[in-house]
Design an enzyme around this catalytic site. Structure first.
Site, PDB file in Angstrom:
ATOM      1  N   ASN A   1      -6.092   9.067   8.867  1.00 21.10           N
ATOM      2  CA  ASN A   1      -7.151   8.147   9.343  1.00 21.10           C
ATOM      3  C   ASN A   1      -8.522   8.808   9.334  1.00 21.10           C
ATOM      4  O   ASN A   1      -8.715   9.864   9.949  1.00 21.10           O
ATOM      5  CB  ASN A   1      -6.846   7.684  10.762  1.00 21.10           C
TER       6      ASN A   1
ATOM      7  N   ARG B   1       0.957   9.094  14.671  1.00 15.80           N
ATOM      8  CA  ARG B   1       0.560   9.732  13.407  1.00 15.80           C
ATOM      9  C   ARG B   1      -0.320  10.943  13.727  1.00 15.80           C
ATOM     10  O   ARG B   1      -1.296  10.844  14.478  1.00 15.80           O
ATOM     11  CB  ARG B   1      -0.202   8.756  12.530  1.00 15.80           C
TER      12      ARG B   1
ATOM     13  N   ASP C   1       3.658  -1.474  12.320  1.00 21.42           N
ATOM     14  CA  ASP C   1       2.526  -0.627  12.719  1.00 21.42           C
ATOM     15  C   ASP C   1       3.084   0.717  13.219  1.00 21.42           C
ATOM     16  O   ASP C   1       3.864   0.745  14.168  1.00 21.42           O
ATOM     17  CB  ASP C   1       1.779  -1.341  13.853  1.00 21.42           C
ATOM     18  N   PRO C   2       2.724   1.832  12.581  1.00 26.51           N
ATOM     19  CA  PRO C   2       3.298   3.116  12.990  1.00 26.51           C
ATOM     20  C   PRO C   2       2.981   3.449  14.458  1.00 26.51           C
ATOM     21  O   PRO C   2       1.868   3.228  14.913  1.00 26.51           O
ATOM     22  CB  PRO C   2       2.632   4.117  12.046  1.00 26.51           C
TER      23      PRO C   2
ATOM     24  N   GLY D   1      -0.883  -4.521  20.385  1.00 29.08           N
ATOM     25  CA  GLY D   1       0.215  -3.898  21.123  1.00 29.08           C
ATOM     26  C   GLY D   1      -0.305  -3.425  22.474  1.00 29.08           C
ATOM     27  O   GLY D   1      -1.307  -3.938  22.987  1.00 29.08           O
TER      28      GLY D   1
ATOM     29  N   VAL E   1      -9.503   0.335  12.937  1.00 29.22           N
ATOM     30  CA  VAL E   1      -9.690   0.349  14.383  1.00 29.22           C
ATOM     31  C   VAL E   1     -11.067   0.892  14.806  1.00 29.22           C
ATOM     32  O   VAL E   1     -11.699   0.329  15.702  1.00 29.22           O
ATOM     33  CB  VAL E   1      -8.511   1.104  15.059  1.00 29.22           C
TER      34      VAL E   1
ATOM     35  N   TYR F   1       0.840  -1.201   0.000  1.00 27.93           N
ATOM     36  CA  TYR F   1       0.000   0.000   0.000  1.00 27.93           C
ATOM     37  C   TYR F   1       0.878   1.256   0.000  1.00 27.93           C
ATOM     38  O   TYR F   1       0.716   2.132  -0.851  1.00 27.93           O
ATOM     39  CB  TYR F   1      -0.898  -0.028   1.235  1.00 27.93           C
ATOM     40  N   ASP F   2       1.822   1.307   0.953  1.00 22.04           N
ATOM     41  CA  ASP F   2       2.647   2.516   1.115  1.00 22.04           C
ATOM     42  C   ASP F   2       3.435   2.833  -0.158  1.00 22.04           C
ATOM     43  O   ASP F   2       3.411   3.959  -0.654  1.00 22.04           O
ATOM     44  CB  ASP F   2       3.645   2.344   2.272  1.00 22.04           C
TER      45      ASP F   2
END
Ligand code: UDP
Length: 313
Positions: free
Chosen positions: A173, A276, A272-273, A204, A186, A144-145
Protein backbone atom coordinates in the site's frame (compact mmCIF):
# COMPACT_ATOMS: atom_id res chain seq x y z
CA UNK A 1 21.76 9.56 -20.48
CA UNK A 2 19.47 6.51 -20.44
CA UNK A 3 16.22 6.25 -22.45
CA UNK A 4 13.53 4.92 -20.16
CA UNK A 5 9.96 3.86 -20.92
CA UNK A 6 7.42 4.11 -18.10
CA UNK A 7 4.08 2.44 -18.84
CA UNK A 8 1.31 3.86 -16.69
CA UNK A 9 3.51 6.92 -16.33
CA UNK A 10 0.57 9.29 -15.82
CA UNK A 11 -0.75 7.30 -12.86
CA UNK A 12 -0.14 8.07 -9.22
CA UNK A 13 3.19 6.22 -8.88
CA UNK A 14 4.17 6.78 -12.50
CA UNK A 15 4.14 10.56 -12.24
CA UNK A 16 6.51 10.48 -9.27
CA UNK A 17 8.77 8.00 -11.03
CA UNK A 18 8.90 9.99 -14.30
CA UNK A 19 9.77 13.17 -12.40
CA UNK A 20 12.55 11.51 -10.44
CA UNK A 21 14.04 9.82 -13.54
CA UNK A 22 14.04 13.16 -15.38
CA UNK A 23 15.69 14.88 -12.41
CA UNK A 24 18.42 12.25 -12.56
CA UNK A 25 19.16 13.29 -16.17
CA UNK A 26 17.40 10.53 -18.13
CA UNK A 27 15.19 10.72 -21.19
CA UNK A 28 11.73 9.51 -20.20
CA UNK A 29 8.93 8.28 -22.44
CA UNK A 30 5.64 8.06 -20.59
CA UNK A 31 2.98 5.73 -21.98
CA UNK A 32 -0.56 5.96 -20.65
CA UNK A 33 -4.13 5.57 -21.89
CA UNK A 34 -5.41 7.82 -19.05
CA UNK A 35 -7.92 5.19 -17.97
CA UNK A 36 -6.85 5.60 -14.36
CA UNK A 37 -4.09 8.17 -14.71
CA UNK A 38 -4.48 11.89 -15.28
CA UNK A 39 -2.88 14.06 -17.94
CA UNK A 40 -3.06 16.96 -15.44
CA UNK A 41 -0.55 15.22 -13.18
CA UNK A 42 2.06 14.90 -15.90
CA UNK A 43 1.48 17.71 -18.37
CA UNK A 44 3.84 20.12 -16.60
CA UNK A 45 6.72 17.77 -17.38
CA UNK A 46 6.25 18.47 -21.10
CA UNK A 47 8.34 21.65 -20.63
CA UNK A 48 11.29 19.31 -20.19
CA UNK A 49 12.83 18.42 -23.61
CA UNK A 50 13.79 15.00 -22.22
CA UNK A 51 10.17 14.07 -21.60
CA UNK A 52 7.72 12.54 -24.09
CA UNK A 53 4.11 11.65 -23.48
CA UNK A 54 2.38 9.01 -25.61
CA UNK A 55 -1.28 8.06 -25.32
CA UNK A 56 -1.32 4.30 -25.72
CA UNK A 57 -3.03 1.22 -24.27
CA UNK A 58 -0.49 -1.49 -23.34
CA UNK A 59 -2.80 -4.28 -24.48
CA UNK A 60 -1.76 -3.19 -27.98
CA UNK A 61 1.89 -3.81 -28.98
CA UNK A 62 4.17 -0.78 -28.95
CA UNK A 63 7.61 -0.29 -30.42
CA UNK A 64 10.38 2.04 -29.28
CA UNK A 65 14.14 1.87 -28.61
CA UNK A 66 14.89 2.25 -24.90
CA UNK A 67 17.39 0.99 -22.34
CA UNK A 68 14.93 0.30 -19.54
CA UNK A 69 11.20 -0.31 -19.12
CA UNK A 70 9.20 0.21 -15.93
CA UNK A 71 5.91 -1.65 -16.47
CA UNK A 72 3.41 0.11 -14.19
CA UNK A 73 0.33 0.21 -16.41
CA UNK A 74 -2.74 -1.22 -14.65
CA UNK A 75 -5.55 0.26 -12.57
CA UNK A 76 -4.48 -0.41 -8.97
CA UNK A 77 -7.23 0.68 -6.61
CA UNK A 78 -9.92 -1.94 -5.88
CA UNK A 79 -12.66 0.44 -7.05
CA UNK A 80 -10.91 1.07 -10.37
CA UNK A 81 -9.70 -2.43 -11.12
CA UNK A 82 -13.11 -3.96 -10.37
CA UNK A 83 -14.84 -1.44 -12.62
CA UNK A 84 -13.87 -3.39 -15.76
CA UNK A 85 -12.38 -6.68 -14.51
CA UNK A 86 -11.80 -8.19 -17.96
CA UNK A 87 -9.88 -5.12 -19.06
CA UNK A 88 -7.86 -5.29 -15.82
CA UNK A 89 -6.79 -8.87 -16.60
CA UNK A 90 -5.98 -7.92 -20.21
CA UNK A 91 -3.91 -4.95 -19.06
CA UNK A 92 -1.87 -7.08 -16.66
CA UNK A 93 -1.41 -10.09 -18.90
CA UNK A 94 -1.37 -8.70 -22.46
CA UNK A 95 0.48 -5.61 -21.22
CA UNK A 96 3.17 -7.85 -19.70
CA UNK A 97 3.46 -9.93 -22.90
CA UNK A 98 3.71 -6.83 -25.11
CA UNK A 99 6.31 -5.18 -22.92
CA UNK A 100 8.33 -8.39 -22.46
CA UNK A 101 8.31 -8.94 -26.24
CA UNK A 102 9.53 -5.39 -26.67
CA UNK A 103 12.25 -5.84 -24.01
CA UNK A 104 13.38 -9.03 -25.72
CA UNK A 105 13.54 -7.44 -29.19
CA UNK A 106 15.52 -4.41 -28.11
CA UNK A 107 17.55 -5.98 -25.26
CA UNK A 108 16.13 -3.64 -22.61
CA UNK A 109 15.97 -4.34 -18.91
CA UNK A 110 12.36 -4.53 -17.68
CA UNK A 111 10.87 -4.06 -14.21
CA UNK A 112 7.41 -5.32 -13.33
CA UNK A 113 5.34 -3.44 -10.77
CA UNK A 114 3.77 -6.41 -9.03
CA UNK A 115 1.81 -6.15 -5.82
CA UNK A 116 1.23 -7.37 -2.29
CA UNK A 117 -2.14 -8.53 -3.69
CA UNK A 118 -0.34 -11.64 -4.95
CA UNK A 119 -0.46 -12.74 -1.28
CA UNK A 120 -4.28 -12.37 -1.24
CA UNK A 121 -5.73 -12.55 2.29
CA UNK A 122 -2.50 -13.82 3.83
CA UNK A 123 -2.32 -16.38 6.59
CA UNK A 124 1.39 -15.77 7.10
CA UNK A 125 2.28 -12.48 8.73
CA UNK A 126 4.33 -10.46 7.86
CA UNK A 127 4.55 -11.63 4.25
CA UNK A 128 7.96 -12.78 2.95
CA UNK A 129 8.54 -13.26 -0.79
CA UNK A 130 8.65 -17.03 -0.26
CA UNK A 131 4.96 -17.07 0.73
CA UNK A 132 2.73 -18.25 -2.16
CA UNK A 133 -0.38 -16.44 -1.01
CA UNK A 134 -4.04 -17.11 -0.38
CA UNK A 135 -5.97 -15.80 -3.37
CA UNK A 136 -9.57 -16.58 -4.31
CA UNK A 137 -9.33 -17.12 -8.10
CA UNK A 138 -13.02 -16.36 -8.68
CA UNK A 139 -13.51 -13.51 -6.18
CA UNK A 140 -13.96 -9.84 -6.98
CA UNK A 141 -10.26 -9.03 -6.43
CA UNK A 142 -9.08 -11.89 -8.65
CA UNK A 143 -8.95 -9.83 -11.84
CA UNK A 144 -6.13 -7.83 -10.29
CA UNK A 145 -4.52 -10.49 -8.06
CA UNK A 146 -4.48 -13.26 -10.64
CA UNK A 147 -3.59 -10.84 -13.45
CA UNK A 148 -0.54 -9.73 -11.50
CA UNK A 149 0.33 -13.31 -10.53
CA UNK A 150 0.19 -14.35 -14.19
CA UNK A 151 2.36 -11.36 -15.10
CA UNK A 152 4.98 -12.49 -12.57
CA UNK A 153 4.93 -15.94 -14.15
CA UNK A 154 5.36 -14.41 -17.62
CA UNK A 155 8.31 -12.34 -16.43
CA UNK A 156 10.07 -15.32 -14.86
CA UNK A 157 9.51 -17.46 -17.95
CA UNK A 158 10.70 -14.79 -20.41
CA UNK A 159 13.80 -14.63 -18.25
CA UNK A 160 14.37 -18.40 -18.09
CA UNK A 161 13.34 -19.22 -21.65
CA UNK A 162 14.41 -16.10 -23.57
CA UNK A 163 17.09 -14.53 -21.32
CA UNK A 164 15.18 -11.28 -20.88
CA UNK A 165 16.68 -9.18 -18.08
CA UNK A 166 13.81 -8.85 -15.60
CA UNK A 167 13.11 -7.36 -12.17
CA UNK A 168 9.95 -7.98 -10.14
CA UNK A 169 8.93 -5.81 -7.19
CA UNK A 170 5.85 -6.41 -5.04
CA UNK A 171 4.51 -3.04 -4.05
CA UNK A 172 2.61 -2.71 -0.76
CA UNK A 173 0.00 0.00 0.00
CA UNK A 174 1.41 3.31 -1.17
CA UNK A 175 0.05 6.83 -0.74
CA UNK A 176 1.06 10.41 -1.39
CA UNK A 177 0.37 13.49 -3.52
CA UNK A 178 -1.15 12.97 -7.00
CA UNK A 179 -3.59 10.27 -5.90
CA UNK A 180 -6.90 11.03 -7.58
CA UNK A 181 -9.67 12.37 -5.32
CA UNK A 182 -11.98 9.60 -6.59
CA UNK A 183 -9.30 6.91 -6.52
CA UNK A 184 -11.25 4.96 -3.88
CA UNK A 185 -8.26 3.87 -1.84
CA UNK A 186 -8.40 4.32 1.88
CA UNK A 187 -5.88 7.15 2.37
CA UNK A 188 -7.28 9.39 -0.37
CA UNK A 189 -10.89 8.56 0.59
CA UNK A 190 -10.34 9.48 4.25
CA UNK A 191 -8.48 12.74 3.49
CA UNK A 192 -11.06 13.86 0.92
CA UNK A 193 -13.93 12.96 3.29
CA UNK A 194 -12.20 14.84 6.13
CA UNK A 195 -11.77 17.99 4.04
CA UNK A 196 -15.39 17.87 2.96
CA UNK A 197 -16.53 17.26 6.57
CA UNK A 198 -18.28 14.13 5.33
CA UNK A 199 -18.41 10.83 7.25
CA UNK A 200 -15.20 8.81 7.23
CA UNK A 201 -16.30 5.48 5.76
CA UNK A 202 -14.72 2.48 7.45
CA UNK A 203 -15.46 -0.83 5.74
CA UNK A 204 -16.01 -3.58 8.30
CA UNK A 205 -15.05 -2.93 11.93
CA UNK A 206 -11.78 -1.18 11.05
CA UNK A 207 -9.63 -3.83 12.75
CA UNK A 208 -8.11 -4.95 9.44
CA UNK A 209 -4.54 -3.72 9.05
CA UNK A 210 -2.42 -2.23 6.31
CA UNK A 211 1.17 -0.95 6.26
CA UNK A 212 1.38 2.36 4.44
CA UNK A 213 4.37 3.45 2.40
CA UNK A 214 4.99 7.02 1.27
CA UNK A 215 5.45 7.25 -2.50
CA UNK A 216 8.99 8.72 -2.38
CA UNK A 217 10.26 5.66 -0.50
CA UNK A 218 8.72 3.42 -3.14
CA UNK A 219 10.21 5.35 -6.08
CA UNK A 220 13.61 5.16 -4.43
CA UNK A 221 13.19 1.37 -4.10
CA UNK A 222 12.05 0.96 -7.73
CA UNK A 223 15.08 2.80 -9.11
CA UNK A 224 17.48 0.93 -6.84
CA UNK A 225 15.94 -2.36 -7.96
CA UNK A 226 16.32 -1.44 -11.63
CA UNK A 227 19.99 -0.64 -10.97
CA UNK A 228 20.83 -3.96 -9.31
CA UNK A 229 23.00 -6.46 -11.19
CA UNK A 230 21.33 -8.80 -13.70
CA UNK A 231 21.28 -11.76 -11.27
CA UNK A 232 18.86 -9.89 -8.98
CA UNK A 233 15.45 -10.58 -10.49
CA UNK A 234 13.22 -10.65 -7.38
CA UNK A 235 10.46 -10.77 -6.53
CA UNK A 236 11.27 -8.24 -3.83
CA UNK A 237 8.76 -6.67 -1.45
CA UNK A 238 8.85 -2.88 -1.29
CA UNK A 239 6.79 -1.35 1.48
CA UNK A 240 6.83 0.18 4.93
CA UNK A 241 6.39 -2.43 7.68
CA UNK A 242 4.76 0.02 10.16
CA UNK A 243 1.33 -1.56 10.54
CA UNK A 244 -1.90 0.26 11.45
CA UNK A 245 -5.55 -0.68 11.74
CA UNK A 246 -7.90 1.18 9.41
CA UNK A 247 -9.58 2.63 12.51
CA UNK A 248 -6.23 4.05 13.66
CA UNK A 249 -5.73 5.57 10.22
CA UNK A 250 -9.18 7.18 10.31
CA UNK A 251 -8.50 8.75 13.71
CA UNK A 252 -5.10 10.02 12.54
CA UNK A 253 -6.58 11.64 9.44
CA UNK A 254 -9.32 13.36 11.48
CA UNK A 255 -6.71 14.64 13.94
CA UNK A 256 -4.21 15.86 11.32
CA UNK A 257 -6.82 17.61 9.17
CA UNK A 258 -8.64 19.11 12.18
CA UNK A 259 -11.87 17.96 10.53
CA UNK A 260 -15.36 17.77 12.06
CA UNK A 261 -15.93 14.46 10.27
CA UNK A 262 -17.24 11.45 12.17
CA UNK A 263 -16.70 7.75 11.56
CA UNK A 264 -19.35 5.60 9.87
CA UNK A 265 -19.06 1.84 9.47
CA UNK A 266 -20.00 0.24 6.14
CA UNK A 267 -20.08 -3.31 4.83
CA UNK A 268 -16.70 -5.00 4.32
CA UNK A 269 -16.10 -5.78 0.62
CA UNK A 270 -15.67 -9.42 -0.45
CA UNK A 271 -12.22 -10.95 0.12
CA UNK A 272 -10.86 -7.81 1.80
CA UNK A 273 -7.54 -8.93 3.35
CA UNK A 274 -7.57 -8.87 7.18
CA UNK A 275 -3.92 -8.01 7.54
CA UNK A 276 -0.98 -6.93 5.44
CA UNK A 277 2.60 -6.12 6.34
CA UNK A 278 5.71 -6.63 4.23
CA UNK A 279 8.77 -8.54 5.32
CA UNK A 280 11.36 -6.22 3.79
CA UNK A 281 14.57 -8.01 4.82
CA UNK A 282 15.30 -8.96 1.22
CA UNK A 283 14.93 -5.34 0.00
CA UNK A 284 17.17 -4.08 2.79
CA UNK A 285 19.80 -6.67 1.87
CA UNK A 286 19.62 -6.31 -1.93
CA UNK A 287 18.82 -2.65 -2.57
CA UNK A 288 22.03 -0.99 -1.35
CA UNK A 289 20.97 0.96 1.73
CA UNK A 290 17.27 1.25 0.93
CA UNK A 291 14.77 1.37 3.77
CA UNK A 292 11.55 3.36 4.20
CA UNK A 293 12.42 6.82 5.53
CA UNK A 294 9.06 8.57 5.82
CA UNK A 295 6.76 7.74 8.73
CA UNK A 296 2.99 7.80 8.48
CA UNK A 297 2.52 11.17 10.19
CA UNK A 298 5.02 12.98 7.95
CA UNK A 299 3.68 11.31 4.82
CA UNK A 300 0.07 12.02 5.72
CA UNK A 301 0.86 15.69 6.37
CA UNK A 302 2.44 16.00 2.89
CA UNK A 303 -0.54 14.25 1.33
CA UNK A 304 -3.02 16.38 3.27
CA UNK A 305 -1.20 19.50 2.01
CA UNK A 306 -1.63 18.27 -1.56
CA UNK A 307 -5.34 17.55 -1.21
CA UNK A 308 -5.90 20.86 0.58
CA UNK A 309 -4.73 22.66 -2.55
CA UNK A 310 -6.99 20.76 -4.94
CA UNK A 311 -10.17 20.39 -2.90
CA UNK A 312 -12.59 23.28 -2.79
CA UNK A 313 -14.24 23.08 0.60
N1 UDP B 1 -11.26 1.01 3.27
C1 UDP B 1 -12.13 1.63 4.16
N2 UDP B 1 -12.75 2.76 3.74
C2 UDP B 1 -12.57 3.31 2.52
C3 UDP B 1 -11.69 2.68 1.61
C4 UDP B 1 -11.05 1.52 2.03
O1 UDP B 1 -12.31 1.17 5.29
O2 UDP B 1 -13.19 4.35 2.24
C5 UDP B 1 -10.55 -0.20 3.72
C6 UDP B 1 -10.63 -1.38 2.76
O3 UDP B 1 -11.79 -2.14 3.00
C7 UDP B 1 -9.35 -2.12 3.11
C8 UDP B 1 -8.37 -1.03 3.50
O4 UDP B 1 -9.18 0.10 3.81
O5 UDP B 1 -9.56 -2.96 4.23
C9 UDP B 1 -7.40 -0.65 2.39
O6 UDP B 1 -8.16 -0.43 1.23
P1 UDP B 1 -7.55 0.11 -0.12
O7 UDP B 1 -8.69 0.16 -1.09
O8 UDP B 1 -6.81 1.37 0.10
O9 UDP B 1 -6.48 -0.96 -0.60
P2 UDP B 1 -6.28 -2.54 -0.43
O10 UDP B 1 -5.14 -2.66 0.51
O11 UDP B 1 -7.53 -3.17 0.11
O12 UDP B 1 -5.97 -2.99 -1.81
Amino acid sequence: MKRILVTGGAGFIGTHLCKRLLNEGNKVICLDDYSSGSKDNIIHLLDNPNFELVQHDVTIPFFIEVDEIYNLACPASPVQYQNDPIKTIKTSVMGAINMLDLAQRIGAKILQASTSEVYGDPNIHPQPETYWGNVNPIGSRACYDEGKRCAESLFVNYHKQNNVRIKIVRIFNTYGPNMLTNDGRVVSNFIVQAFRNKPITIYGDGCQTRSFQYVDDLVDGLIRMMNTSDEVIGPINIGNPDEFTILELAKKVIELTGSNSWIEFRELPEDDPMQRKPDISKAIEMLGGWSPKIDLKTGLLNTIDYFKKIIVR
